[in-house]
Design a protein around this motif. Structure first.
Motif, PDB file in Angstrom:
ATOM      1  N   UNK A  80     -15.576  -4.720  -9.812  1.00  0.00           N
ATOM      2  CA  UNK A  80     -14.458  -5.460  -9.224  1.00  0.00           C
ATOM      3  C   UNK A  80     -14.303  -4.962  -7.797  1.00  0.00           C
ATOM      4  N   UNK A  81     -13.985  -5.849  -6.855  1.00  0.00           N
ATOM      5  CA  UNK A  81     -13.910  -5.468  -5.450  1.00  0.00           C
ATOM      6  C   UNK A  81     -12.832  -6.272  -4.749  1.00  0.00           C
ATOM      7  N   UNK A  82     -12.269  -5.665  -3.710  1.00  0.00           N
ATOM      8  CA  UNK A  82     -11.321  -6.411  -2.888  1.00  0.00           C
ATOM      9  C   UNK A  82     -12.107  -7.266  -1.914  1.00  0.00           C
ATOM     10  N   UNK A  83     -11.565  -8.426  -1.615  1.00  0.00           N
ATOM     11  CA  UNK A  83     -12.198  -9.317  -0.650  1.00  0.00           C
ATOM     12  C   UNK A  83     -11.430  -9.281   0.668  1.00  0.00           C
ATOM     13  N   UNK A  84     -10.248  -9.817   0.675  1.00  0.00           N
ATOM     14  CA  UNK A  84      -9.423  -9.833   1.884  1.00  0.00           C
ATOM     15  C   UNK A  84      -8.015  -9.435   1.492  1.00  0.00           C
ATOM     16  N   UNK A  85      -7.309  -8.813   2.420  1.00  0.00           N
ATOM     17  CA  UNK A  85      -5.950  -8.408   2.096  1.00  0.00           C
ATOM     18  C   UNK A  85      -5.142  -8.085   3.325  1.00  0.00           C
ATOM     19  N   UNK A  86      -3.878  -7.885   3.080  1.00  0.00           N
ATOM     20  CA  UNK A  86      -2.935  -7.590   4.151  1.00  0.00           C
ATOM     21  C   UNK A  86      -2.055  -6.424   3.692  1.00  0.00           C
ATOM     22  N   UNK A  87      -1.827  -5.498   4.601  1.00  0.00           N
ATOM     23  CA  UNK A  87      -0.964  -4.351   4.330  1.00  0.00           C
ATOM     24  C   UNK A  87       0.238  -4.415   5.253  1.00  0.00           C
ATOM     25  N   UNK A  88       1.425  -4.357   4.677  1.00  0.00           N
ATOM     26  CA  UNK A  88       2.669  -4.287   5.447  1.00  0.00           C
ATOM     27  C   UNK A  88       3.361  -2.977   5.117  1.00  0.00           C
ATOM     28  N   UNK A  89       3.869  -2.304   6.147  1.00  0.00           N
ATOM     29  CA  UNK A  89       4.540  -1.019   5.972  1.00  0.00           C
ATOM     30  C   UNK A  89       5.872  -1.062   6.699  1.00  0.00           C
ATOM     31  N   UNK A  90       6.897  -0.554   6.047  1.00  0.00           N
ATOM     32  CA  UNK A  90       8.192  -0.346   6.693  1.00  0.00           C
ATOM     33  C   UNK A  90       8.738   0.967   6.164  1.00  0.00           C
ATOM     34  N   UNK A  91       8.799   1.965   7.010  1.00  0.00           N
ATOM     35  CA  UNK A  91       9.316   3.273   6.589  1.00  0.00           C
ATOM     36  C   UNK A  91       8.530   3.832   5.427  1.00  0.00           C
ATOM     37  N   UNK A  92       9.197   3.988   4.292  1.00  0.00           N
ATOM     38  CA  UNK A  92       8.594   4.603   3.113  1.00  0.00           C
ATOM     39  C   UNK A  92       8.198   3.600   2.043  1.00  0.00           C
ATOM     40  N   UNK A  93       8.141   2.305   2.398  1.00  0.00           N
ATOM     41  CA  UNK A  93       7.687   1.291   1.456  1.00  0.00           C
ATOM     42  C   UNK A  93       6.540   0.507   2.087  1.00  0.00           C
ATOM     43  N   UNK A  94       5.674  -0.012   1.235  1.00  0.00           N
ATOM     44  CA  UNK A  94       4.544  -0.790   1.726  1.00  0.00           C
ATOM     45  C   UNK A  94       4.135  -1.797   0.657  1.00  0.00           C
ATOM     46  N   UNK A  95       3.368  -2.779   1.103  1.00  0.00           N
ATOM     47  CA  UNK A  95       2.880  -3.816   0.206  1.00  0.00           C
ATOM     48  C   UNK A  95       1.464  -4.195   0.615  1.00  0.00           C
ATOM     49  N   UNK A  96       0.564  -4.266  -0.370  1.00  0.00           N
ATOM     50  CA  UNK A  96      -0.766  -4.812  -0.129  1.00  0.00           C
ATOM     51  C   UNK A  96      -0.878  -6.073  -0.965  1.00  0.00           C
ATOM     52  N   UNK A  97      -1.328  -7.161  -0.340  1.00  0.00           N
ATOM     53  CA  UNK A  97      -1.534  -8.428  -1.043  1.00  0.00           C
ATOM     54  C   UNK A  97      -2.889  -8.954  -0.637  1.00  0.00           C
TER      55      UNK A  97
END
Length: 146
Positions: A80-97
């Motif tokens: 299984x592998x990642x293809x494309x994604x986006x990382x958002x960070x604000x302070x001590x929280x983050x999201x990868x989609x």
């Protein structure tokens, strides 16, 4: 929005890479799954949808059946592998989609496909950790736009 600190993004990308690298059949599966466990906070929630009622897991409930699949021989040549994604960070929280792919065979049948994963992360004293993850796979009527 505050600029994303490069060091944070790099650490989060490493977590995402380690997450996907855990799902490879064959030698070292157990070591990769042990590394996977360390990416989560103990209270993390993992959810699969994939056109079915949501299946909600805790960390051990998520890893145990995958360990069985990856080490039993029923799942062969799987990766299984990642293809494309986006990382958002604000302070001590983050999201990868992002999107991911998978390929292999399960009991002789194709186990390939693509989907989207969402990971929420928090900064802990030990570093960034996954606090929640969810995914959905492509199926008839639901495809990833290229």
């Amino acid at each position: 929005m505050t600029p994303r600190p490069a060091a944070d993004v790099a650490q989060i990308e490493q977590i995402v890479d380690t997450f996907f690298a855990a799902f490879v059949s064959g030698p070292e599966s157990t070591a990769r799954l042990d590394a996977l466990r360390s990416l989560f906070i103990p209270e993390a929630v993992i959810v699969a949808t994939c056109g079915q009622p949501p299946r909600v897991y805790d960390v051990d409930g998520f890893i145990a059946p995958r360990a069985e699949l990856l080490t039993s021989g029923a799942l062969e040549d799987f990766t299984e592998w990642k293809e494309a994604g986006r990382t958002d960070v604000f302070g001590d929280i983050a999201h990868w989609f992002g999107s991911y792919g998978k390929a292999g065979t399960h009991n002789g049948a194709d186990a390939g496909g693509r989907g989207m994963k969402s990971m929420q992360l928090i900064r802990t004293p030990e570093g960034w950790r996954i606090s929640a993850a969810a995914w959905d796979d492509e199926r008839e009527g639901l495809t990833i736009e290229d």
